[in-house]
Design a protein around this motif. Structure first.
Motif, PDB file in Angstrom:
ATOM      1  N   VAL A 215       0.634  -1.286  -0.178  1.00  0.00           N
ATOM      2  CA  VAL A 215       0.084   0.033  -0.134  1.00  0.00           C
ATOM      3  C   VAL A 215       0.742   1.218  -0.075  1.00  0.00           C
ATOM      4  N   ASN A 216       2.068   1.035   0.291  1.00  0.00           N
ATOM      5  CA  ASN A 216       3.092   2.211   0.386  1.00  0.00           C
ATOM      6  C   ASN A 216       3.566   2.891  -0.933  1.00  0.00           C
ATOM      7  N   SER A 217       3.344   1.941  -1.960  1.00  0.00           N
ATOM      8  CA  SER A 217       3.838   2.184  -3.153  1.00  0.00           C
ATOM      9  C   SER A 217       2.878   3.262  -4.064  1.00  0.00           C
ATOM     10  N   ASP A 218       3.747   4.053  -4.930  1.00  0.00           N
ATOM     11  CA  ASP A 218       2.928   4.981  -5.602  1.00  0.00           C
ATOM     12  C   ASP A 218       2.058   4.441  -6.849  1.00  0.00           C
ATOM     13  N   LEU A 221       2.591  -1.979 -11.299  1.00  0.00           N
ATOM     14  CA  LEU A 221       2.649  -2.191 -12.753  1.00  0.00           C
ATOM     15  C   LEU A 221       2.299  -3.855 -12.914  1.00  0.00           C
ATOM     16  N   PHE A 222       1.709  -4.192 -13.756  1.00  0.00           N
ATOM     17  CA  PHE A 222       1.408  -5.624 -14.112  1.00  0.00           C
ATOM     18  C   PHE A 222       1.681  -6.011 -15.632  1.00  0.00           C
ATOM     19  N   ASN A 223       2.420  -7.193 -15.696  1.00  0.00           N
ATOM     20  CA  ASN A 223       2.446  -7.631 -16.960  1.00  0.00           C
ATOM     21  C   ASN A 223       1.452  -8.374 -17.365  1.00  0.00           C
ATOM     22  N   THR A 224       0.283  -7.574 -17.674  1.00  0.00           N
ATOM     23  CA  THR A 224      -0.846  -8.247 -18.002  1.00  0.00           C
ATOM     24  C   THR A 224      -1.777  -7.238 -19.177  1.00  0.00           C
ATOM     25  N   VAL A 225      -3.050  -7.808 -19.515  1.00  0.00           N
ATOM     26  CA  VAL A 225      -3.612  -6.842 -20.109  1.00  0.00           C
ATOM     27  C   VAL A 225      -5.298  -6.387 -19.392  1.00  0.00           C
ATOM     28  N   GLU A 226      -5.463  -5.182 -19.465  1.00  0.00           N
ATOM     29  CA  GLU A 226      -6.551  -4.916 -18.660  1.00  0.00           C
ATOM     30  C   GLU A 226      -7.989  -5.647 -18.961  1.00  0.00           C
ATOM     31  N   GLU A 227      -8.121  -5.808 -20.366  1.00  0.00           N
ATOM     32  CA  GLU A 227      -9.104  -6.332 -20.621  1.00  0.00           C
ATOM     33  C   GLU A 227      -9.634  -8.010 -20.012  1.00  0.00           C
ATOM     34  N   LEU A 228      -8.395  -8.355 -20.201  1.00  0.00           N
ATOM     35  CA  LEU A 228      -8.336 -10.072 -19.895  1.00  0.00           C
ATOM     36  C   LEU A 228      -8.462 -10.236 -18.318  1.00  0.00           C
ATOM     37  N   ARG A 238      -8.905  -1.721  -5.411  1.00  0.00           N
ATOM     38  CA  ARG A 238      -9.697  -1.454  -4.035  1.00  0.00           C
ATOM     39  C   ARG A 238      -8.954  -1.682  -2.995  1.00  0.00           C
ATOM     40  N   LYS A 239      -8.045  -2.808  -2.914  1.00  0.00           N
ATOM     41  CA  LYS A 239      -7.525  -3.021  -1.679  1.00  0.00           C
ATOM     42  C   LYS A 239      -6.362  -2.023  -1.253  1.00  0.00           C
ATOM     43  N   LEU A 240      -5.595  -1.676  -2.225  1.00  0.00           N
ATOM     44  CA  LEU A 240      -4.486  -0.981  -1.984  1.00  0.00           C
ATOM     45  C   LEU A 240      -4.651   0.678  -2.218  1.00  0.00           C
ATOM     46  N   GLY A 241      -5.672   0.956  -2.888  1.00  0.00           N
ATOM     47  CA  GLY A 241      -6.036   2.563  -3.272  1.00  0.00           C
ATOM     48  C   GLY A 241      -4.732   3.216  -4.133  1.00  0.00           C
ATOM     49  N   ILE A 242      -4.214   2.448  -4.691  1.00  0.00           N
ATOM     50  CA  ILE A 242      -3.058   3.205  -5.457  1.00  0.00           C
ATOM     51  C   ILE A 242      -3.479   2.723  -6.974  1.00  0.00           C
ATOM     52  N   PRO A 243      -2.839   3.688  -7.898  1.00  0.00           N
ATOM     53  CA  PRO A 243      -2.971   3.057  -9.354  1.00  0.00           C
ATOM     54  C   PRO A 243      -2.325   1.920  -9.603  1.00  0.00           C
ATOM     55  N   VAL A 244      -3.188   1.259 -10.552  1.00  0.00           N
ATOM     56  CA  VAL A 244      -2.591  -0.348 -10.979  1.00  0.00           C
ATOM     57  C   VAL A 244      -2.635  -0.053 -12.406  1.00  0.00           C
ATOM     58  N   GLU A 476       0.691   6.512 -18.487  1.00  0.00           N
ATOM     59  CA  GLU A 476       0.081   7.075 -17.125  1.00  0.00           C
ATOM     60  C   GLU A 476       1.021   6.992 -15.992  1.00  0.00           C
ATOM     61  N   PHE A 477       1.660   5.755 -16.189  1.00  0.00           N
ATOM     62  CA  PHE A 477       2.816   5.442 -15.249  1.00  0.00           C
ATOM     63  C   PHE A 477       3.954   6.494 -15.215  1.00  0.00           C
ATOM     64  N   PHE A 478       4.304   6.974 -16.413  1.00  0.00           N
ATOM     65  CA  PHE A 478       5.739   7.678 -16.700  1.00  0.00           C
ATOM     66  C   PHE A 478       5.024   9.016 -16.388  1.00  0.00           C
ATOM     67  N   SER A 479       3.950   9.379 -16.515  1.00  0.00           N
ATOM     68  CA  SER A 479       3.664  10.926 -16.427  1.00  0.00           C
ATOM     69  C   SER A 479       3.450  11.019 -14.670  1.00  0.00           C
ATOM     70  N   ALA A 480       3.109   9.999 -13.918  1.00  0.00           N
ATOM     71  CA  ALA A 480       2.787   9.999 -12.423  1.00  0.00           C
ATOM     72  C   ALA A 480       4.294  10.103 -12.047  1.00  0.00           C
ATOM     73  N   ALA A 481       5.242   9.437 -12.395  1.00  0.00           N
ATOM     74  CA  ALA A 481       6.718   9.249 -11.858  1.00  0.00           C
ATOM     75  C   ALA A 481       7.278  10.849 -12.063  1.00  0.00           C
TER      76      ALA A 481
END
Ligand code: UDP
Length: 496
Positions: A215-218, A221-228, A238-244, A476-481
């Motif tokens: 939960v402490n992370s900003d 990132l997942f090696n997966t595909v959203e739709e799948l 929901r659990k971590l409340g951070i961007p995924v 989105e990840f790069f722009s947040a970082a």
């Protein structure tokens, strides 16, 4: 960008091939965006990594000191894959002690003398402590999972909702209270450590310390595909409340994969020539990943199923469970008499010892289905090629990957589970024919697999100015970082 002007990113995976390789694939992908990558690992892992870095890459390998014997581990054991099952937890615990050395390297090598701090530290989910370290230095921290969203969500929820061994259901089924949408689980989908865990054993203690730090992370990132994989990704949101961010599929390029192969039983050329001689959609590919194997009796049942049916197949064979995977072995010793020669003469099957060029095989038009352990890389490699699966999960997240593919995606039928599962050759043959044959269920699964292939292709392309989901997530990840880096720079300038 000239090398000295490049912004840098730090990458730090846990010391296991299943983590090091996806992190390397990620590093190579991010490098293409113009970043300088500092890839941190322990000395012996770095030594092995040198040969995997392509000649045109500028990835810097950064050594972090580690002495396995300080932790009662065998000398030179710096990788999960060099250890027996009972010592894996010890390596995980030992890796938590890397924090002071990492702080030192970060301060002295990765920040000092650089014009700018790294844009981001991308760390392993077994190094939850990295988020605090990154923040102490004012750096963005993201977790990266080479495992799929659903698989990791099940893992997370199972460890936080112990125990599972007392399931009251006589069928051995249960739901997870914080992940009910995942549906029912069965006790056979639990690894030995999860089955025994009650919150007080060493594995539970480790997990209960590690998992809450995510939960402490900003961001994650997942090696997966959203739709799948939306169910698992939504669980983490929901659990971590951070961007995924689902940024996959990210796979190691073919040239680097070739360097990974252990002693291969076959050249890609031989394999492809054999496949060329088969009709489209007529071959079953069978492999249980880079480490997993089945039991001797299961191997025999699988061979009998193949022997009695008409299906063409390529089967990558390693010694059965309980035998040293690196030992010299002859596949014939574990198979019905005359099997290898018979299937070769009938031009029906190719038995390959130890290692095969998997991606080349799966992308061949003759391959219709993949009987596999459902390791996440194998799953992605199958799906990007539109190949339906026959699941035989053995351990860890493989059970949940198979569940996702069978219950939600509709591209998989499970045939067996784990190494103690008593599977009969008739059932294996039935499932093979179900998935590959001319029947409604099989046709639907193969159609679905093609649909998923198309869906995955769309996530990584830009069409008419509209970016696919995985490309958007990466941006989105790069722009947040970069935003955090900008804010930190402004703060520093104000305080000077
Ligand atoms: N692999 C391969 N040839 C083999 C066995 C495995 O190329 O004979 C590759 C496979 O393509 C995949 C990786 O090894 O990229 C296995 O990863 P996965 O996540 O599927 O399973 P693991 O080996 O981590 O259990």
């Amino acid at each position: 960008m000239e090398s000295e002007e490049k912004q840098s990113i730090v990458i730090f995976p846990f010391m296991a091939q299943g983590h090091i390789i996806p992190f390397l694939a990620l590093a190579l992908r991010i490098e293409q965006k113009g970043y300088l990558i500092n890839y941190v690992s322990t000395p012996l892992n770095i030594k092995k990594l040198h040969s995997l870095i392509p000649p045109n890459s500028s990835i810097r390998l950064v050594e972090i000191p580690f002495n396995s014997s300080d932790y009662g581990l065998p000398p030179d054991a710096e990788n999960n894959d060099d250890l027996p099952y009972n010592l894996v937890l010890r390596l995980l615990e030992a890796a938590q002690d890397l924090e002071p050395s990492f702080r030192k390297i970060l301060a002295e090598e990765l920040i000092n003398g650089q014009r700018k701090k790294p844009v981001c530290i991308i760390g392993d989910f077994f190094f939850g402590w990295l988020a605090d370290v990154a923040h102490d230095f004012g750096i963005f921290h993201a977790l990266f999972s080479g495992a799929g969203g659903f698989g990791l969500a099940c893992y997370h929820s199972l460890w936080l909702n112990l125990p599972h061994r007392n399931t009251n259901d006589e069928k051995g089924e249960f739901l997870l209270p914080d992940f009910p949408e995942a549906g029912k689980f069965h006790v056979t989908q639990l690894s030995p450590s999860l089955l025994l865990a009650d919150g007080t054993d060493p594995s539970s203690i480790f997990q209960r310390k590690c998992l809450p730090t995510w939960v402490n992370s900003d961001g994650f990132l997942f090696n997966t595909v959203e739709e799948l994989d939306r169910i698992g990704l939504t669980y983490f949101r929901r659990k971590l409340g951070i961007p995924v961010w689902a940024i996959g599929p990210i796979l190691l390029p073919v040239d680097e994969r070739a360097k990974l192969s252990k002693t291969s039983g076959i050249t890609p050329q031989e394999c492809l020539e054999w496949l060329d001689s088969k009709s489209p959609d007529s071959v079953l590919y069978i492999s249980f990943g880079s480490q997993t194997t089945i039991s001797a009796s299961q191997m025999m049942q699988l061979a009998k199923a193949l022997d009695s049916g008409d299906t063409n197949f390529i089967w990558v064979i390693r010694p059965p469970i309980g035998f040293d995977p690196s030992m010299e072995f002859i596949a014939e010793d574990w198979l019905p008499e005359g099997f290898v020669q018979r299937v070769r003469e009938e031009k029906k099957g190719l038995v390959v010892e130890k290692w095969a060029p998997q991606l080349e095989i799966l992308s061949h038009k003759s391959v219709a289905a993949f009987l596999c352990h459902c390791g996440w890389n194998s799953v992605l490699e199958s799906l990007i090629n539109g190949v339906a699966l026959i699941g035989w999960p053995i351990a860890g997240d493989q059970f949940y990957n198979a569940k996702l593919l069978a219950e939600w995606v509709g591209v998989c039928v499970e045939v067996a589970r784990g190494i103690s599962f008593e599977v009969g050759h008739e059932d294996i043959r039935y499932k093979i024919e179900l998935v590959m044959g001319d029947n409604e269920k099989g046709k639907e699964m193969r159609r679905k697999a093609q649909e998923v292939k198309g869906l995955i292709e769309q996530t990584v392309v830009e069409k008419d100015g509209v970016k696919g989901d995985s490309l958007k997530a990466m941006e989105e990840f790069f722009s947040a970082a970069l935003q955090m880096q900008e804010e930190e720079t402004q703060l520093m300038e104000q305080s000077n």
